[in-house]
Design an enzyme around this catalytic site. Sequence first.
Site, PDB file in Angstrom:
ATOM      1  N   LYS A   1       0.711  -1.293  -0.112  1.00 46.65           N
ATOM      2  CA  LYS A   1      -0.015   0.010  -0.073  1.00 46.65           C
ATOM      3  C   LYS A   1       0.763   1.150  -0.005  1.00 46.65           C
ATOM      4  O   LYS A   1       0.466   2.111  -0.950  1.00 46.65           O
ATOM      5  CB  LYS A   1      -0.985  -0.101   1.345  1.00 46.65           C
ATOM      6  CG  LYS A   1      -1.962   1.247   1.287  1.00 46.65           C
ATOM      7  CD  LYS A   1      -2.459   1.506   2.744  1.00 46.65           C
ATOM      8  CE  LYS A   1      -1.519   2.137   3.463  1.00 46.65           C
ATOM      9  NZ  LYS A   1      -2.240   2.446   4.765  1.00 46.65           N
TER      10      LYS A   1
ATOM     11  N   ASP B   1      -6.116   0.859   0.554  1.00 48.95           N
ATOM     12  CA  ASP B   1      -6.322   1.140   2.065  1.00 48.95           C
ATOM     13  C   ASP B   1      -7.526   0.706   2.493  1.00 48.95           C
ATOM     14  O   ASP B   1      -8.180  -0.081   1.916  1.00 48.95           O
ATOM     15  CB  ASP B   1      -6.152   2.836   2.223  1.00 48.95           C
ATOM     16  CG  ASP B   1      -7.205   3.501   1.998  1.00 48.95           C
ATOM     17  OD1 ASP B   1      -8.196   3.031   1.078  1.00 48.95           O
ATOM     18  OD2 ASP B   1      -7.439   4.726   2.345  1.00 48.95           O
TER      19      ASP B   1
END
Length: 219
Positions: free
Chosen positions: A124, A142
């Site tokens: 991420k 996320d």
Amino acid sequence: MGKAGLKARVEQIINILQKEYPHAKTALKFTTPLELLVSTVLSAQCTDERVNKVTAELFKKYRSARDYAEADLAELEEDIRPTGFFRNKAKSIKGFSEELLERFNGQVPASLDELVSLPGIGRKTANLVLSEAFDVPGIVVDTHVLRLSRLIGLSENTDATKVEFDLMEIVEKEKWRLFSNLLILHGRAVCIARRPRHVECTIIDLCDEGIRWKKESNS
């Protein structure tokens, strides 16, 4: 729904949400890849607004990977304390800064494999840095992107990496960053986890959960 149908749905979602969020990009303030890397680590379980307040002073004090690598750990912890989980975050920042010095001449690499090889850096964070700082396509999964992808019906997976690969299959590569940012903004503003604003949702007819909600409301 097959892949072609999902691709068409994604295009419609992008077209609608782009009008709603015309300036979709990360809310984290940065001027260099290193600043974004640090900000992203600090943003874990912390609002971007608070991170930006902390980094406004932090980035004046620490200007290079060497500054972080050679920093007193306790002092760095205090400098980032308002972001929460400051001990782990300080350890991570100091750790990856030491690696940047040792392996990359103090520079943040523009490669996913190299970024995730740094301590404390996952996909991420790596994708966010790549897409926002280096303009390299990447999908940032996320909590918002993970949640909305499942609600909309774009992925049945619960694992962030698997969702990332699912989205890569149905989102045009040049729109990976845009799509991530649009879902993040929509997740914060409208599709809120505990109190989704279905009535205000502009993509409700393109969302499996939204369609279910409309049927239940009309029954």
